[in-house]
Motif scaffolding. Structure first.
Motif, PDB file in Angstrom:
ATOM      1  N   MET A   1       0.849  -1.194   0.000  1.00  0.00           N
ATOM      2  CA  MET A   1       0.000   0.000   0.000  1.00  0.00           C
ATOM      3  C   MET A   1       0.879   1.237   0.000  1.00  0.00           C
ATOM      4  N   THR A   2       0.572   2.200  -0.837  1.00  0.00           N
ATOM      5  CA  THR A   2       1.280   3.474  -0.865  1.00  0.00           C
ATOM      6  C   THR A   2       0.288   4.576  -1.154  1.00  0.00           C
ATOM      7  N   LEU A   3       0.713   5.801  -1.018  1.00  0.00           N
ATOM      8  CA  LEU A   3      -0.168   6.936  -1.235  1.00  0.00           C
ATOM      9  C   LEU A   3       0.111   7.568  -2.592  1.00  0.00           C
ATOM     10  N   SER A   4      -0.923   8.038  -3.220  1.00  0.00           N
ATOM     11  CA  SER A   4      -0.814   8.826  -4.438  1.00  0.00           C
ATOM     12  C   SER A   4      -1.623  10.095  -4.237  1.00  0.00           C
ATOM     13  N   PRO A   5      -1.529  11.068  -5.134  1.00  0.00           N
ATOM     14  CA  PRO A   5      -2.338  12.275  -4.965  1.00  0.00           C
ATOM     15  C   PRO A   5      -3.830  11.997  -4.943  1.00  0.00           C
ATOM     16  N   ASP A   6      -4.243  10.850  -5.470  1.00  0.00           N
ATOM     17  CA  ASP A   6      -5.663  10.518  -5.516  1.00  0.00           C
ATOM     18  C   ASP A   6      -6.109   9.606  -4.381  1.00  0.00           C
ATOM     19  N   ARG A  91       8.352  12.858  -2.039  1.00  0.00           N
ATOM     20  CA  ARG A  91       9.668  12.223  -2.113  1.00  0.00           C
ATOM     21  C   ARG A  91      10.140  11.956  -3.544  1.00  0.00           C
ATOM     22  N   ARG A  92       9.235  11.550  -4.442  1.00  0.00           N
ATOM     23  CA  ARG A  92       9.680  11.302  -5.814  1.00  0.00           C
ATOM     24  C   ARG A  92      10.132  12.605  -6.470  1.00  0.00           C
ATOM     25  N   ARG A  93       9.411  13.682  -6.233  1.00  0.00           N
ATOM     26  CA  ARG A  93       9.802  14.965  -6.819  1.00  0.00           C
ATOM     27  C   ARG A  93      11.196  15.364  -6.346  1.00  0.00           C
ATOM     28  N   LEU A  94      11.456  15.187  -5.054  1.00  0.00           N
ATOM     29  CA  LEU A  94      12.771  15.533  -4.523  1.00  0.00           C
ATOM     30  C   LEU A  94      13.853  14.664  -5.148  1.00  0.00           C
ATOM     31  N   LEU A  95      13.586  13.366  -5.302  1.00  0.00           N
ATOM     32  CA  LEU A  95      14.570  12.484  -5.932  1.00  0.00           C
ATOM     33  C   LEU A  95      14.891  12.945  -7.351  1.00  0.00           C
ATOM     34  N   LEU A  96      13.889  13.368  -8.100  1.00  0.00           N
ATOM     35  CA  LEU A  96      14.107  13.808  -9.475  1.00  0.00           C
ATOM     36  C   LEU A  96      14.946  15.084  -9.523  1.00  0.00           C
ATOM     37  N   VAL A  97      14.690  16.001  -8.610  1.00  0.00           N
ATOM     38  CA  VAL A  97      15.491  17.228  -8.550  1.00  0.00           C
ATOM     39  C   VAL A  97      16.951  16.887  -8.232  1.00  0.00           C
ATOM     40  N   LEU A  98      17.143  15.992  -7.290  1.00  0.00           N
ATOM     41  CA  LEU A  98      18.501  15.605  -6.903  1.00  0.00           C
ATOM     42  C   LEU A  98      19.236  14.925  -8.057  1.00  0.00           C
ATOM     43  N   LEU A  99      18.543  14.071  -8.797  1.00  0.00           N
ATOM     44  CA  LEU A  99      19.170  13.388  -9.927  1.00  0.00           C
ATOM     45  C   LEU A  99      19.529  14.364 -11.043  1.00  0.00           C
ATOM     46  N   THR A 194      18.920   7.069 -14.578  1.00  0.00           N
ATOM     47  CA  THR A 194      18.224   6.907 -13.304  1.00  0.00           C
ATOM     48  C   THR A 194      17.046   7.865 -13.194  1.00  0.00           C
ATOM     49  N   PHE A 195      17.223   9.087 -13.651  1.00  0.00           N
ATOM     50  CA  PHE A 195      16.133  10.058 -13.645  1.00  0.00           C
ATOM     51  C   PHE A 195      14.912   9.486 -14.364  1.00  0.00           C
ATOM     52  N   LEU A 196      15.129   8.919 -15.540  1.00  0.00           N
ATOM     53  CA  LEU A 196      14.018   8.352 -16.313  1.00  0.00           C
ATOM     54  C   LEU A 196      13.394   7.162 -15.593  1.00  0.00           C
ATOM     55  N   ALA A 197      14.224   6.325 -14.962  1.00  0.00           N
ATOM     56  CA  ALA A 197      13.707   5.149 -14.254  1.00  0.00           C
ATOM     57  C   ALA A 197      12.867   5.547 -13.050  1.00  0.00           C
ATOM     58  N   VAL A 198      13.341   6.505 -12.270  1.00  0.00           N
ATOM     59  CA  VAL A 198      12.580   6.969 -11.101  1.00  0.00           C
ATOM     60  C   VAL A 198      11.270   7.610 -11.537  1.00  0.00           C
ATOM     61  N   LEU A 199      11.316   8.412 -12.581  1.00  0.00           N
ATOM     62  CA  LEU A 199      10.110   9.043 -13.106  1.00  0.00           C
ATOM     63  C   LEU A 199       9.082   8.003 -13.526  1.00  0.00           C
ATOM     64  N   ALA A 200       9.555   6.875 -14.076  1.00  0.00           N
ATOM     65  CA  ALA A 200       8.648   5.870 -14.637  1.00  0.00           C
ATOM     66  C   ALA A 200       8.034   4.950 -13.582  1.00  0.00           C
ATOM     67  N   VAL A 201       8.814   4.531 -12.553  1.00  0.00           N
ATOM     68  CA  VAL A 201       8.330   3.432 -11.708  1.00  0.00           C
ATOM     69  C   VAL A 201       8.257   3.726 -10.216  1.00  0.00           C
ATOM     70  N   VAL A 202       8.929   4.739  -9.717  1.00  0.00           N
ATOM     71  CA  VAL A 202       8.848   5.012  -8.271  1.00  0.00           C
ATOM     72  C   VAL A 202       7.514   5.685  -7.970  1.00  0.00           C
ATOM     73  N   PRO A 203       6.741   5.158  -7.029  1.00  0.00           N
ATOM     74  CA  PRO A 203       5.410   5.730  -6.757  1.00  0.00           C
ATOM     75  C   PRO A 203       5.505   7.056  -6.014  1.00  0.00           C
ATOM     76  N   TRP A 204       4.432   7.821  -6.130  1.00  0.00           N
ATOM     77  CA  TRP A 204       4.343   9.073  -5.379  1.00  0.00           C
ATOM     78  C   TRP A 204       4.263   8.762  -3.890  1.00  0.00           C
ATOM     79  N   GLN A 205       5.038   9.488  -3.093  1.00  0.00           N
ATOM     80  CA  GLN A 205       4.939   9.409  -1.640  1.00  0.00           C
ATOM     81  C   GLN A 205       5.017  10.814  -1.081  1.00  0.00           C
ATOM     82  N   ALA A 206       4.162  11.082  -0.115  1.00  0.00           N
ATOM     83  CA  ALA A 206       4.194  12.395   0.524  1.00  0.00           C
ATOM     84  C   ALA A 206       5.472  12.558   1.320  1.00  0.00           C
ATOM     85  N   GLY A 207       5.901  13.792   1.485  1.00  0.00           N
ATOM     86  CA  GLY A 207       6.969  14.077   2.420  1.00  0.00           C
ATOM     87  C   GLY A 207       6.436  14.047   3.840  1.00  0.00           C
TER      88      GLY A 207
END
Length: 423
Positions: A1-6, A91-99, A194-207
């Motif tokens: 189970m994970t969280l998404s914006p919806d 968290r995914r947004r932050l990972l993408l910025v860092l990458l 890695t940027f493309l991989a994270v964008l494609a498969v890492v789920p959205w998680q709230a900070g």
């Protein structure tokens, strides 16, 4: 189970595996960018200091070692700063910025024309390092589920250790053939992938919605946090005193050709990979016993390496066990920091990498000073041994404080209960 914006969603096992692999791929890129300088140190020295490398190669290698220290210092600065400022970000947004920052910084490292600009580029490209591992570890632990924190941390760090088996030796070989700058461009490509991989498969998680700069920075007011940081920083200096100069140690002390250096790095990386996953599993059983046991193994391995490094067997066995013991300590120290930081989990996860890279900088700097002073390439091994002994001593102190606090708590509870019964 994970969280998404919806709202909450259930991830398939395949999606979870893909997300974990994407996070580990980031660790692979980070391991490559951090450690490839060790294998290419003579090449960097010859390019940036051609006259000095021709007349005094030891001095040139020691000078080039500041490239390693600059990266480590960037991690130290960036990890707590970014983690504290961005803890509330998804968290995914932050990972993408860092990458993105990793990619651009590594390209700049490859293109910088002077030694001073290379140092600056390495410092800047290191700023996202600790924050990436910290946030990626939290995401991985969430994906793994309860009771598997250590294994989640180890999976993310596994990308870094596997980089030492595959990425660093292969990129070192490319750098020896085509130049160290080409090697860093290859690393930049890994970050873009890695940027493309994270964008494609890492789920959205709230900070962390409750995180503020103030709550995150409160961890620095806790003595046990500082002690845990010192355990990692000083203890890990033992690894990097050796690893920073493994190329000249192999060629000048053991007498191997430069073509064998990538193989030495593979053995180092295999040890780190095995140690990392073993450490992750054992941390879930006992953090304290893991820290003690792996420090003792590291001390023995460094002593054996120092006594036998002139032989091929001694070199290969020594670097394997030093790598295994040091890498096993990483998830243990990260778990320890998360335990003592309490409500500062984001910054605690990142601070582990600040500590390890203080060790990186400390080990590289002390090893370089010893070499530049004319003590030879074996001297960093003995410096590493001393740092590891100091790390173990600090670990004994921090866990002894825990034990004393538990005893005081038990006495307090007993007295309180007795008073209530009497009343």
């Amino acid at each position: 189970m994970t969280l998404s914006p919806d709202g909450p969603t259930t991830l398939s096992p395949a999606r979870i595996r893909g997300a974990l692999l994407a996070l580990a791929l980031g660790g692979f890129g980070i391991g490559s960018t951090e450690f490839v300088a060790m294998g290419l140190l003579p090449d960097i020295a010859r390019d940036l200091f051609p006259a000095l490398a021709a007349s005094a190669p030891e001095q040139a290698n020691a000078q080039a070692g500041w490239v390693i220290s600059a990266y480590a210092l960037g991690v130290v600065v960036g990890a707590p700063t970014i983690a504290a400022v961005a803890a509330r970000w998804p968290r995914r947004r932050l990972l993408l910025v860092l990458l993105s920052a990793f990619t651009l910084g590594t390209v700049a490292s490859a293109l910088a024309p002077t030694f001073e600009l290379v140092l600056l580029a390495r410092f800047v490209s290191a700023l996202p390092h600790g924050a990436y591992f910290g946030i990626a570890s939290l995401v991985a632990a969430s994906l793994m589920g309860p009771g598997k924190r250590g294994r989640g941390i180890a999976l993310v760090l596994g990308g870094l250790t596997i980089a030492n088996v595959i990425g660093v030796p292969v990129i070192t070989w490319i750098g020896q053939l085509a130049g160290w700058r080409v090697a860093y461009l290859v690393v930049a490509g890994l970050f873009a992938l890695t940027f493309l991989a994270v964008l494609a498969v890492v789920p959205w998680q709230a900070g962390d919605p409750s995180a503020t700069m103030r709550t995150q920075l409160k961890v620095f007011g806790r003595v046990q946090v500082w002690l845990a940081l010192l355990v990692g920083a000083i203890g890990f200096g033992g690894l990097f005193a050796v690893y920073s100069y493994v190329a000249p140690i192999a060629t000048e002390v053991t007498g191997l050709g430069e073509a064998i250096v990538p193989i030495v790095l593979v053995v180092f990386g295999v040890g780190m990979t095995i140690g990392n996953f073993a450490g992750g599993a054992l941390v879930d059983r006992s953090v304290r016993r893991s820290v003690y046991g792996f420090f003792l193994l590291m001390i023995v391995a460094l002593a054996a390496l120092g006594l036998s490094v002139q032989t091929v067997v001694g070199l290969f066995a020594g670097v394997f066990f030093v790598g295994a013991a040091a890498s096993a300590l990483s998830p243990a120290i990260q778990a320890r920091l998360m335990d003592v930081a309490r409500d500062g989990q984001s910054i605690a996860s990142a601070l582990n990498h600040s500590a390890l890279n203080i060790g990186n900088s400390l080990g590289a700097a002390l090893g370089g000073l010893a070499i530049a002073s004319g003590l030879g390439y074996v001297a960093p091994i003995w410096i590493g041994l001393g740092l590891s002994v100091a790390g173990l001593a600090l670990a004994v102190v921090t866990f002894s404080i825990d034990r004393a606090q538990r005893k005081r708590g038990a006495v307090h509870n007993y007295v309180t209960t007795s008073v209530r019964v009497s009343a």
